[in-house]
Design a protein around this motif. Structure first.
Motif, PDB file in Angstrom:
ATOM      1  N   GLN A  49      26.471  -8.298  49.985  1.00  0.00           N
ATOM      2  CA  GLN A  49      26.755  -9.625  50.886  1.00  0.00           C
ATOM      3  C   GLN A  49      25.860  -9.785  52.054  1.00  0.00           C
ATOM      4  O   GLN A  49      25.758 -10.697  52.740  1.00  0.00           O
ATOM      5  CB  GLN A  49      28.005  -9.071  51.892  1.00  0.00           C
ATOM      6  CG  GLN A  49      29.158  -8.489  51.184  1.00  0.00           C
ATOM      7  CD  GLN A  49      29.617  -9.467  50.260  1.00  0.00           C
ATOM      8  OE1 GLN A  49      29.769 -10.743  50.183  1.00  0.00           O
ATOM      9  NE2 GLN A  49      29.599  -8.730  48.967  1.00  0.00           N
ATOM     10  N   VAL A  51      22.400 -11.325  53.229  1.00  0.00           N
ATOM     11  CA  VAL A  51      21.745 -12.608  53.033  1.00  0.00           C
ATOM     12  C   VAL A  51      20.232 -12.159  52.766  1.00  0.00           C
ATOM     13  O   VAL A  51      19.557 -11.629  53.378  1.00  0.00           O
ATOM     14  CB  VAL A  51      21.854 -13.302  54.456  1.00  0.00           C
ATOM     15  CG1 VAL A  51      20.795 -14.723  54.050  1.00  0.00           C
ATOM     16  CG2 VAL A  51      23.108 -13.747  54.838  1.00  0.00           C
ATOM     17  N   ASP A  52      20.001 -12.929  51.396  1.00  0.00           N
ATOM     18  CA  ASP A  52      18.686 -12.675  50.838  1.00  0.00           C
ATOM     19  C   ASP A  52      18.327 -11.194  50.532  1.00  0.00           C
ATOM     20  O   ASP A  52      17.218 -10.670  50.726  1.00  0.00           O
ATOM     21  CB  ASP A  52      17.582 -13.117  51.799  1.00  0.00           C
ATOM     22  CG  ASP A  52      17.511 -14.686  51.959  1.00  0.00           C
ATOM     23  OD1 ASP A  52      18.051 -15.297  50.884  1.00  0.00           O
ATOM     24  OD2 ASP A  52      17.064 -15.431  52.869  1.00  0.00           O
ATOM     25  N   PHE A  56      22.125  -9.437  57.942  1.00  0.00           N
ATOM     26  CA  PHE A  56      23.462  -9.980  58.024  1.00  0.00           C
ATOM     27  C   PHE A  56      23.286 -11.117  59.219  1.00  0.00           C
ATOM     28  O   PHE A  56      22.525 -10.876  59.916  1.00  0.00           O
ATOM     29  CB  PHE A  56      24.804  -9.202  58.542  1.00  0.00           C
ATOM     30  CG  PHE A  56      25.163  -8.558  57.472  1.00  0.00           C
ATOM     31  CD1 PHE A  56      26.264  -8.889  56.528  1.00  0.00           C
ATOM     32  CD2 PHE A  56      25.056  -7.034  57.031  1.00  0.00           C
ATOM     33  CE1 PHE A  56      26.916  -8.380  55.313  1.00  0.00           C
ATOM     34  CE2 PHE A  56      25.674  -6.349  55.976  1.00  0.00           C
ATOM     35  CZ  PHE A  56      26.487  -7.013  55.161  1.00  0.00           C
ATOM     36  N   GLU A  57      24.116 -12.118  59.236  1.00  0.00           N
ATOM     37  CA  GLU A  57      24.093 -13.270  59.956  1.00  0.00           C
ATOM     38  C   GLU A  57      25.555 -13.486  60.647  1.00  0.00           C
ATOM     39  O   GLU A  57      26.565 -13.326  60.016  1.00  0.00           O
ATOM     40  CB  GLU A  57      23.615 -14.581  59.578  1.00  0.00           C
ATOM     41  CG  GLU A  57      22.237 -14.415  58.962  1.00  0.00           C
ATOM     42  CD  GLU A  57      21.793 -15.716  58.247  1.00  0.00           C
ATOM     43  OE1 GLU A  57      20.503 -15.870  58.136  1.00  0.00           O
ATOM     44  OE2 GLU A  57      22.439 -16.586  57.835  1.00  0.00           O
ATOM     45  N   ALA A  64      23.615 -20.318  61.933  1.00  0.00           N
ATOM     46  CA  ALA A  64      23.598 -19.048  61.604  1.00  0.00           C
ATOM     47  C   ALA A  64      22.502 -18.186  62.714  1.00  0.00           C
ATOM     48  O   ALA A  64      21.541 -18.729  62.840  1.00  0.00           O
ATOM     49  CB  ALA A  64      23.310 -18.793  60.343  1.00  0.00           C
ATOM     50  N   THR A  71      23.627  -5.259  60.583  1.00  0.00           N
ATOM     51  CA  THR A  71      22.502  -5.164  59.430  1.00  0.00           C
ATOM     52  C   THR A  71      22.327  -3.715  59.798  1.00  0.00           C
ATOM     53  O   THR A  71      22.325  -2.928  58.769  1.00  0.00           O
ATOM     54  CB  THR A  71      21.446  -5.955  59.693  1.00  0.00           C
ATOM     55  OG1 THR A  71      21.529  -7.093  59.597  1.00  0.00           O
ATOM     56  CG2 THR A  71      20.403  -5.395  58.780  1.00  0.00           C
TER      57      THR A  71
END
Length: 347
Positions: A49, A51-52, A56-57, A64, A71
């Protein structure tokens, strides 16, 4: 003939029965049947999950924003499960990037946040790094500078002081790993916030002292690390007293959920309350999505067992991993963790 079972034998039988009951649950059974443990399956889903693959966002009004705290929760979860080590390394590298780091802990001059500083320092320690040199910033020195003469860690900010029991507990846990150790005054201050019922409040000095499950779970771990076993034991007794019949924990009279239960379960096992931990672990396992769930959700831990909510599942899963393994923050380490994000092998 009357057969008398020892306390240890009774404990083993009870834990075995709970495990059997959990494995018989259709939703939660798949990860362990496939040879991937529940904590590994949960951590694997959590890693996917990011991001990249690094962060986390949180989205607010369509924009965002970085979520450094979540994280770091993932970094702790990966260490507890002993998997996704490459994801943990990338996540910590992202949080410690100067612009991201300073947006979280403050610039150290006009803004310095005790809880964020302590949590980041602990994550660096868990991953075997040096918290006195995080991109040129000495997080330990900065954290110690935020301690008041009375032992409380507070924020330095034009926006106000947001410190609470989490800030104090993470500060003690992070500093306990340093050569100098945690300041005795800090543990004394935390112990002094205890409510009459034995639990610990999120915010001190309120008109009515209200014990909080999450705050108590963190406080007892910090107090145990700081060699305050009696103060920790009071909190553990309170946690056991408010555990639901289903093994779960709810905060502020809400719905039993993975977040509160995960933290409480972690504290219970770390505090040598195996029966209560086994019941909490069974509750968490019952919230885990297995082969009966959508492929994209398998391994995740739902917040409360209702309709699966992808927005709350990452935090619920991160904290559930801590409860499923029961490894306390004071003993958490990423040493020996394997790379990769495990996936349940469903038929």
């Amino acid at each position: 003939m009357v057969v008398r079972l020892s306390r240890h034998r009774l404990l083993a039988l009870l834990c075995g029965a709970l495990a059997a009951l959990t494995l018989a649950t259709p939703v939660a059974a798949a990860p362990e049947r496939a040879g991937v443990s529940r904590p590994e399956a949960a951590a694997g889903w959590l890693a996917r999950q990011l991001v990249d693959g690094e962060r986390f966002e949180v989205v607010f009004d369509g924009v965002a924003y970085p979520d450094q705290g979540l994280t770091l929760d993932a970094v702790f979860a990966f260490a507890a499960a002993g998997v996704a080590d490459d994801y943990g390394a990338d996540a910590l590298a992202w949080v410690t990037r100067p612009d991201v780091r300073d947006g979280y802990v403050g610039d150290g001059v006009t803004e310095a946040y005790a809880g964020a500083t302590a949590k980041l320092a602990l994550a660096v320690e868990v991953r075997g790094g040096d918290p006195t040199d995080v991109g040129g910033v000495d997080l330990v020195a900065r954290l110690r500078s935020l301690e008041s003469p009375g032992g409380r860690f507070t924020d330095r900010s034009a926006f106000g002081d947001f410190s609470n029991a989490f800030s104090q507990s993470f500060a003690i846990l992070a500093l306990d790993r340093t050569a100098q150790g945690a300041p005795p005054a800090a543990a004394s201050w935390l112990a002094g916030t205890r409510c009459p019922d034995g639990g610990y409040p999120l915010l001190p000095a309120q008109p009515v002292c209200t014990s909080d499950v999450d705050a108590t779970a963190l406080a007892v771990q910090a107090l145990r690390a700081a060699d305050r076993p009696a103060d920790a034991a009071a909190g553990l007794r309170w946690l056991v007293s408010v555990q639901g019949a289903d093994g779960g924990f709810a905060n502020t009279a809400g719905t039993p959920n993975a977040n509160s239960t995960g933290l409480a379960a972690q504290a219970l096992r770390d505090g040598h309350r195996p029966l209560a931990w086994a019941r909490a672990r069974a509750f968490l396992a019952g919230l885990q999505v297995g082969c009966a769930g959508a492929p994209a959700h398998r391994g995740a831990v739902d917040f409360d067992g209702g309709t699966f909510d992808p927005s709350t599942a990452p935090r619920a899963t991160a904290q559930a991993v801590l409860g499923l393994t029961g490894t306390g923050y004071a003993r958490l380490s990423a040493a020996g963790a394997a790379p990769g994000a495990p996936v349940p092998a469903c038929p």
